[in-house]
Design an enzyme around this catalytic site. Structure first.
Site, PDB file in Angstrom:
ATOM      1  CG  ASP A  36      -2.120  -0.936   1.243  1.00  0.00           C
ATOM      2  OD1 ASP A  36      -2.474  -0.936   0.626  1.00  0.00           O
ATOM      3  OD2 ASP A  36      -2.064  -2.023   1.788  1.00  0.00           O
TER       4      ASP A  36
ATOM      5  CG  ASP B  17      -7.835  -3.682  -3.654  1.00  0.00           C
ATOM      6  OD1 ASP B  17      -8.143  -4.440  -3.529  1.00  0.00           O
ATOM      7  OD2 ASP B  17      -8.582  -2.980  -2.472  1.00  0.00           O
TER       8      ASP B  17
END
Length: 405
Positions: free
Chosen positions: A135, A198
């Site tokens: 992330d 994602d």
């Protein structure tokens, strides 16, 4: 920014708040308008969107000035609450709030936003050496990447973060490992190399860093190859998206498609579909890759076929049409559709994005509290952040407005 009135709001200090609340500013706001003609066609932002922007700036400035990044970063607001639930800087969402502040500066040109944004960006420097997360794009590129664009500062942090992210790439799988879940006490414990959709949203960090002093041009190749892998493993033949593709790390072979945040492995989690549109479009642009542009269009066409005028904000999973709508999914998709429209000249994508923004501004602005949008869904299967305001819904709404302007 034709077709939109972007009013900057400079808030000098805040009054003493009620316990836990984000107060109205104690001093009168100073507006810095950028005046343009009112929208007059379907190809520009609707009056509903332009009307909510001063509210966005006021709420954003109040939170930025009142809260302390050392105490946590805004993440979500439960229905009926007047305060942000915050998370530490190592949470995957920490980059969105400073990212909103940089967007506010871009869109209003009010210099007060720079100091706010830098205050919330600086603590993220401690995250750039992490190799335990995919992330870093969300965390670092949305904060330091924007800082680099607007101030020229932050290149070192961008390069270090990209180097950290690149350690998670497997040449066998031809993808970045999303999660380290082996041994977890749920179904993810058997996933030896999961790739969640994602992760395509974190690839711009690699593209940006590859071109900076000290960067490695191979990072852009990693980003492109990851996106190509996801376009054939996370994407199904009809253009819908599976949340998770699980690989054998030794052979690099796809083991199965699965889900963590969707309703079931064969359903389509709406924010995941939005991630695909946005992420494939961004990497197609960065790499000039026609395969990725085709993948972005395929994901977008599926979205267009499964939403409609007046119902552009989907339920949290397309297989659960009577359950909670997810404004974060709609905002992500709208922003990606605008990027795709700019690349292809296909007016359908822009039109649907504008309809989506109008629906969000008309139906989903929170009546009060610190978040702009209500009715987002974080993780329905985990009963986590269901029907809430959420920081990334606001971020992508503002990003989309800026792209549409």
């Amino acid at each position: 920014m034709a077709g939109v009135v972007l009013a900057g709001v400079l808030l000098v200090g805040c009054g003493s708040p009620d316990a836990g609340s984000v107060p109205a500013p104690s001093s009168a706001p100073v507006s810095v308008p950028v005046s343009t003609p009112a929208p007059s066609s379907n190809d520009v932002l609707s009056p509903a969107v332009t009307r909510v922007l001063p509210t966005a700036w006021e709420r954003l400035a109040a939170s930025a000035d009142r809260l302390d990044p050392a105490a946590g970063y805004p993440r979500s607001v439960d229905a009926g609450k007047s305060t942000w639930t915050t998370k530490p800087v190592d949470d995957w969402t920490s980059g969105f709030f400073p990212g909103e502040l940089w967007l506010a500066h871009t869109m209003t040109r009010d210099p007060a936003w720079v100091a706010r944004a830098q205050r919330w960006t600086d603590p993220i420097a401690g995250q750039v050496t992490r190799t335990d997360t995919h992330d870093l794009g969300f965390v670092v590129d949305d904060s330091y990447g924007a800082a680099l664009d607007q101030t020229g500062r932050g290149a070192e942090q961008i390069v270090t973060a990209a180097r950290s992210l690149a350690t998670r790439y497997s040449p066998s799988v031809k993808a970045i490992k999303s999660w380290d879940t082996e041994g977890d006490d749920d179904k993810r414990g058997s996933w030896r190399f999961p790739v969640i959709i994602d992760t395509v949203m974190n690839l711009p960090l690699l593209d940006r860093a590859a071109a900076l002093p000290g960067g490695d041009p191979a990072w852009k190749d990693i980003a492109t190859q990851h996106a190509l892998t996801a376009s054939t493993t996370n994407m199904r033949p009809d253009g819908s998206i599976a949340h998770v593709a699980v690989f054998d790390p030794s052979s690099g072979q796809l083991v199965k498609r699965d889900t963590w945040q969707g309703a079931d492995p064969d359903s389509t989690w709406s924010r995941g579909q939005g991630w695909a549109i946005h992420g494939f479009a961004a990497q197609a642009r960065a790499a000039g890759n026609p395969e990725l542009l085709a993948a972005a269009r395929k994901a977008a066409d599926w979205w267009l076929a499964h939403t409609a005028p007046g119902a552009r904000v989907p339920s949290w999973d397309f297989s659960r049409p009577n359950e909670e709508r997810d404004t974060s999914a709609a905002a992500v998709a709208a922003s990606g559709l605008l990027d795709l429209a700019a690349q292809t000249g296909d007016a359908r994508y822009r039109q649907v994005a504008l309809e989506t923004l109008d629906e969000l501004a008309t139906r989903d602005v929170a009546p009060d509290g610190p978040a702009l949008l209500a009715h987002a869904v974080g993780g329905k299967p985990q009963d986590s952040e269901v029907d809430v305001g959420i920081v990334y819904a606001d971020y992508y709404f503002l990003e989309a407005v800026g792209r549409a302007s």
